[in-house]
Enzyme design. Structure first.
Site, PDB file in Angstrom:
ATOM      1  N   GLN A  54      -9.857 -11.339   0.519  1.00 36.00           N
ATOM      2  CA  GLN A  54     -10.769 -10.626   1.408  1.00 36.00           C
ATOM      3  C   GLN A  54     -11.540  -9.603   0.574  1.00 36.00           C
ATOM      4  OE1 GLN A  54     -11.396 -10.916   4.762  1.00 36.00           O
ATOM      5  NE2 GLN A  54     -12.755  -9.145   4.708  1.00 36.00           N
ATOM      6  N   CYS A 106       0.228   1.742  -4.943  1.00 31.84           N
ATOM      7  CA  CYS A 106       0.900   0.856  -5.911  1.00 31.84           C
ATOM      8  C   CYS A 106      -0.011   0.160  -6.911  1.00 31.84           C
ATOM      9  CB  CYS A 106       1.705  -0.193  -5.159  1.00 31.84           C
ATOM     10  SG  CYS A 106       3.053   0.517  -4.219  1.00 31.84           S
TER      11      CYS A 106
HETATM   12  P1  NAD Z   1       7.183   8.415  -1.557  1.00 32.78           P
HETATM   13  O1  NAD Z   1       6.458   9.413  -2.340  1.00 32.78           O
HETATM   14  O2  NAD Z   1       6.730   8.083  -0.160  1.00 32.78           O
HETATM   15  O3  NAD Z   1       8.730   8.827  -1.428  1.00 32.78           O
HETATM   16  C1  NAD Z   1       9.512   9.224  -2.504  1.00 32.78           C
HETATM   17  C2  NAD Z   1      10.489  10.291  -2.013  1.00 32.78           C
HETATM   18  O4  NAD Z   1      11.434  10.567  -3.051  1.00 32.78           O
HETATM   19  C3  NAD Z   1       9.837  11.636  -1.677  1.00 32.78           C
HETATM   20  O5  NAD Z   1      10.101  11.958  -0.319  1.00 32.78           O
HETATM   21  C4  NAD Z   1      10.506  12.638  -2.643  1.00 32.78           C
HETATM   22  O6  NAD Z   1      10.741  13.900  -2.068  1.00 32.78           O
HETATM   23  C5  NAD Z   1      11.817  11.924  -2.927  1.00 32.78           C
HETATM   24  N1  NAD Z   1      12.509  12.353  -4.158  1.00 32.78           N
HETATM   25  C6  NAD Z   1      11.996  12.587  -5.395  1.00 32.78           C
HETATM   26  N2  NAD Z   1      12.990  12.893  -6.259  1.00 32.78           N
HETATM   27  C7  NAD Z   1      14.149  12.853  -5.567  1.00 32.78           C
HETATM   28  C8  NAD Z   1      15.525  13.055  -5.905  1.00 32.78           C
HETATM   29  N3  NAD Z   1      15.901  13.333  -7.154  1.00 32.78           N
HETATM   30  N4  NAD Z   1      16.445  12.925  -4.911  1.00 32.78           N
HETATM   31  C9  NAD Z   1      16.084  12.617  -3.659  1.00 32.78           C
HETATM   32  N5  NAD Z   1      14.802  12.406  -3.273  1.00 32.78           N
HETATM   33  C10 NAD Z   1      13.851  12.504  -4.220  1.00 32.78           C
HETATM   34  O7  NAD Z   1       7.208   7.074  -2.434  1.00 32.78           O
HETATM   35  P2  NAD Z   1       7.255   5.560  -1.922  1.00 32.78           P
HETATM   36  O8  NAD Z   1       5.892   5.111  -1.518  1.00 32.78           O
HETATM   37  O9  NAD Z   1       8.402   5.385  -0.982  1.00 32.78           O
HETATM   38  O10 NAD Z   1       7.582   4.806  -3.289  1.00 32.78           O
HETATM   39  C11 NAD Z   1       8.856   4.886  -3.889  1.00 32.78           C
HETATM   40  C12 NAD Z   1       8.928   3.862  -5.009  1.00 32.78           C
HETATM   41  O11 NAD Z   1       8.797   2.538  -4.479  1.00 32.78           O
HETATM   42  C13 NAD Z   1       7.820   4.006  -6.057  1.00 32.78           C
HETATM   43  O12 NAD Z   1       8.347   3.676  -7.316  1.00 32.78           O
HETATM   44  C14 NAD Z   1       6.808   2.954  -5.623  1.00 32.78           C
HETATM   45  O13 NAD Z   1       6.039   2.475  -6.700  1.00 32.78           O
HETATM   46  C15 NAD Z   1       7.708   1.853  -5.096  1.00 32.78           C
HETATM   47  N6  NAD Z   1       7.087   0.990  -4.075  1.00 32.78           N
HETATM   48  C16 NAD Z   1       6.282   1.511  -3.116  1.00 32.78           C
HETATM   49  C17 NAD Z   1       5.754   0.686  -2.131  1.00 32.78           C
HETATM   50  C18 NAD Z   1       4.852   1.224  -1.056  1.00 32.78           C
HETATM   51  O14 NAD Z   1       4.271   0.433  -0.332  1.00 32.78           O
HETATM   52  N7  NAD Z   1       4.711   2.521  -0.898  1.00 32.78           N
HETATM   53  C19 NAD Z   1       6.073  -0.676  -2.130  1.00 32.78           C
HETATM   54  C20 NAD Z   1       6.912  -1.171  -3.125  1.00 32.78           C
HETATM   55  C21 NAD Z   1       7.430  -0.327  -4.087  1.00 32.78           C
HETATM   56  C1  UDX Z   2       1.069  -3.752  -2.179  1.00 31.77           C
HETATM   57  C2  UDX Z   2       1.717  -5.130  -2.301  1.00 31.77           C
HETATM   58  O1  UDX Z   2       1.052  -6.039  -1.404  1.00 31.77           O
HETATM   59  C3  UDX Z   2       3.192  -5.059  -1.972  1.00 31.77           C
HETATM   60  O2  UDX Z   2       3.807  -6.327  -2.172  1.00 31.77           O
HETATM   61  C4  UDX Z   2       3.841  -4.027  -2.882  1.00 31.77           C
HETATM   62  O3  UDX Z   2       5.216  -3.924  -2.591  1.00 31.77           O
HETATM   63  C5  UDX Z   2       3.157  -2.679  -2.741  1.00 31.77           C
HETATM   64  O4  UDX Z   2       1.750  -2.814  -3.012  1.00 31.77           O
HETATM   65  P1  UDX Z   2       0.215  -2.236  -0.169  1.00 31.77           P
HETATM   66  O5  UDX Z   2      -0.485  -1.484  -1.239  1.00 31.77           O
HETATM   67  O6  UDX Z   2       1.053  -1.502   0.804  1.00 31.77           O
HETATM   68  O7  UDX Z   2       1.162  -3.357  -0.817  1.00 31.77           O
HETATM   69  O8  UDX Z   2      -0.877  -3.051   0.696  1.00 31.77           O
HETATM   70  P2  UDX Z   2      -1.723  -4.396   0.414  1.00 31.77           P
HETATM   71  O9  UDX Z   2      -1.733  -5.172   1.665  1.00 31.77           O
HETATM   72  O10 UDX Z   2      -1.299  -5.094  -0.798  1.00 31.77           O
HETATM   73  O11 UDX Z   2      -3.206  -3.815   0.209  1.00 31.77           O
HETATM   74  C6  UDX Z   2      -3.553  -3.053  -0.928  1.00 31.77           C
HETATM   75  C7  UDX Z   2      -5.055  -2.788  -0.904  1.00 31.77           C
HETATM   76  O12 UDX Z   2      -5.800  -3.986  -1.132  1.00 31.77           O
HETATM   77  C8  UDX Z   2      -5.565  -2.234   0.423  1.00 31.77           C
HETATM   78  O13 UDX Z   2      -6.535  -1.245   0.195  1.00 31.77           O
HETATM   79  C9  UDX Z   2      -6.185  -3.448   1.092  1.00 31.77           C
HETATM   80  O14 UDX Z   2      -7.182  -3.119   2.031  1.00 31.77           O
HETATM   81  C10 UDX Z   2      -6.777  -4.172  -0.116  1.00 31.77           C
HETATM   82  N1  UDX Z   2      -6.971  -5.614   0.084  1.00 31.77           N
HETATM   83  C11 UDX Z   2      -5.909  -6.418   0.347  1.00 31.77           C
HETATM   84  C12 UDX Z   2      -8.244  -6.159  -0.058  1.00 31.77           C
HETATM   85  O15 UDX Z   2      -9.220  -5.441  -0.316  1.00 31.77           O
HETATM   86  N2  UDX Z   2      -8.404  -7.506   0.088  1.00 31.77           N
HETATM   87  C13 UDX Z   2      -7.359  -8.343   0.356  1.00 31.77           C
HETATM   88  O16 UDX Z   2      -7.596  -9.568   0.465  1.00 31.77           O
HETATM   89  C14 UDX Z   2      -6.076  -7.774   0.489  1.00 31.77           C
END
Ligand code: NAD
Ligand code: UDX
Length: 464
Positions: A266, A275
């Site tokens: 898209q 991420c």
């Molecule tokens: P986030 O910032 O929403 O949450 C992280 C939390 O960890 C915060 O609330 C912070 O206060 C806490 N924290 C930091 N140090 C700490 C400690 N020592 N003890 C306890 N708590 C602590 O982050 P998130 O989006 O949940 O991402 C977490 C990890 O997962 C990252 O490495 C990210 O790359 C990965 N990840 C994120 C997504 C997503 O969609 N957000 C998806 C897949 C993987």
């Molecule tokens: C992404 C990965 O999809 C997920 O597997 C990983 O664990 C975390 O990072 P997220 O960032 O939450 O997830 O959302 P995603 O649906 O991947 O969209 C990321 C960005 O790409 C958004 O801004 C979305 O609008 C954009 N996007 C997605 C496009 O512009 N075109 C597409 O076709 C799909």
């Protein structure tokens, strides 16, 4: 050991939903999500959760107080846990060596040090955060260097693939669960323990086990390849605009090839979210450190194309509005980085809003789920602007799209919220300055219908 007690360090977008679903599916296991932030934990314990995810409220309501707990007592939670998820943030470093690219592992390190300090019994430590390859080795080094007599550790990699906005369904019916561990008797046993948790609801055939480093790299690779598809289609959107081809038609034709598939094609104003950019920059940095400059340059281009796409879109807005936005009012529909989330991290809307403000416009923003305070913080922090007071005077945030668009010269759609498709654009047109412009950065509107109403319409990847 049979896992009876799980603790998760980090109550964020990953730790919160992941552990809520584990608690739902494993009622015999006590799950405690622990965080340093008092405010975040209070929100998890309240009626208004700190993150918006469809379906999450119901899961939390079912389990909270039964076998799901949110707590600031990090040490207590570690002490009683058999298995500990590290799900803390791993942002891009903003200072020092690798600044702007390398992952900052300070939160992972502090979590590991705390576990080493507190633990009195054997623990399986699971790296859930997205980390550079061989980060598990650093965690192991910290734990082993501080090991108490009689306490052993197994370190596993179990990256999370959920996407925001669909986290609960992604967790309930994951394409795969990935577990990396050491190929030793103890390592394999720890992998089996973690498998047995997921097996409560994920078929064994979808639980993939491998060595720790492959598991860590697979997470970076998956995000890089997803983002690469978006940059690829966005690059073609520029060709479409220059030739009269329509990028949606091209995406459809290409995606019908079963070897390519239709998802993630898209074209948009650019990808956002916490991420993609962070993880690709991390991959680029790793490649540079490994003396693989060609590979680093290849992945860097995915980010560069995304910057180009955001820039192309905002340039189009400025040029269409007679090359000056000074004194003009522009309505931004959508501030979250995608629909069905209130998360604004790396949202393309931030780039769009900043450019419009830099060009002298006043902006009126509406997003169904993003708080006013968050928008204010995103647009007035020192990384975005030098004079926050000047920006603040020209930013207004609305809780209603009709009020936000009233009196505006243009509307810019930055997030693909479903409700934007069904707005009464005739009514909106009546209350806008003329000529009235719509810039659809998500390709969700009926462009011909808008043109028939009198709008000047521009979108991505299609000359209108
Ligand atoms: P986030 O910032 O929403 O949450 C992280 C939390 O960890 C915060 O609330 C912070 O206060 C806490 N924290 C930091 N140090 C700490 C400690 N020592 N003890 C306890 N708590 C602590 O982050 P998130 O989006 O949940 O991402 C977490 C990890 O997962 C990252 O490495 C990210 O790359 C990965 N990840 C994120 C997504 C997503 O969609 N957000 C998806 C897949 C993987
Ligand atoms: C992404 C990965 O999809 C997920 O597997 C990983 O664990 C975390 O990072 P997220 O960032 O939450 O997830 O959302 P995603 O649906 O991947 O969209 C990321 C960005 O790409 C958004 O801004 C979305 O609008 C954009 N996007 C997605 C496009 O512009 N075109 C597409 O076709 C799909």
């Amino acid at each position: 050991m049979t896992i009876k007690n799980i603790c998760c360090l980090g109550a964020g977008y990953v730790g919160g939903p992941t552990c809520s679903v584990i608690a739902l599916k494993c009622p015999e296991i006590k799950v405690t999500v622990a965080d340093l932030s008092k405010e975040r934990i209070a929100q998890w314990n309240s009626d208004k959760l700190p993150i918006y995810e469809p379906g999450l409220d119901e899961v939390v309501k079912t389990c909270r107080g039964r076998n799901l707990f949110f707590s600031n007592d990090i040490s207590g939670s570690i002490l009683e846990a058999d298995l500990i998820f590290i799900s803390v943030n791993t942002p891009t470093k903003i200072t020092g060596n690798g600044k702007g690219r390398a992952a900052d592992l300070k939160y992972v390190e502090s979590a590991a040090r705390l576990i080493a300090d507190v633990a009195q019994s054997n623990k399986i430590v699971v790296e859930k955060s997205t980390v550079p390859v061989r980060a598990a080795e650093s965690i192991a080094n910290i734990l082993i260097a501080n090991q108490k007599p009689g306490v052993t550790y197994q370190i596993l990699s179990n990256p999370e693939f959920l996407a925001e906005g669909t986290a609960v369904t992604d967790l309930l019916s994951a394409d795969r669960v990935l577990i990396g561990g050491e190929d030793t008797k103890e390592g394999r046993a720890a992998v089996e323990e973690l498998c047995s948790i997921y097996e409560h609801w994920i078929p064994r055939t979808k639980i993939v086990t491998m060595n720790t480093w492959s598991s860590e790299l697979s997470k970076l690779a998956a995000n890089a390849m997803l983002a690469q598809r978006i940059s690829s289609i966005n690059s073609l959107s520029a060709v479409c605009e220059a030739t009269g081809a329509d990028v949606s038609e091209v995406a459809r034709a290409v995606g019908l090839d079963s070897r390519i598939g239709s998802k993630f094609l898209q074209s948009s104003v650019g990808f956002g979210g916490s991420c993609f950019q962070k993880d690709i920059l991390n991959l680029v940095y790793i490649c540079e450190c490994l003396n693989l400059p060609e590979v680093a340059a290849y992945w860097q281009q995915v980010i560069d194309m995304n910057e180009y796409q955001k820039h192309r879109f905002t340039t189009k807005i400025v040029e269409s509005c007679f090359n000056t936005l000074s004194g003009k009012k522009i309505c931004i529909l959508g501030f979250a980085f995608k629909k069905n989330t209130g998360d604004t991290r790396e949202s393309p809307a931030i780039h769009v809003a900043k450019t419009l403000l830099d060009e002298g416009a006043s902006i009126k923003i509406y997003d169904p789920k993003v708080d006013k305070e968050q928008i204010d913080e995103d647009l007035t922090n020192p990384y975005v602007c030098e004079n926050p007071e000047d920006f603040r005077k020209r930013i207004a945030i609305y809780t209603d799209p009709y009020a936000a668009s009233n009196g505006c010269h243009a509307i810019v759609v930055c997030t693909e919220w479903d409700e934007f498709i069904h707005l009464d654009y005739k009514k909106i047109y009546g209350n806008m300055m003329k000529p009235a412009y719509i810039f659809d950065g998500r390709k969700i509107l009926d462009h011909q219908a808008l043109i028939n109403m009198g709008y000047h319409v521009q979108t991505i990847g299609k000359k209108l």
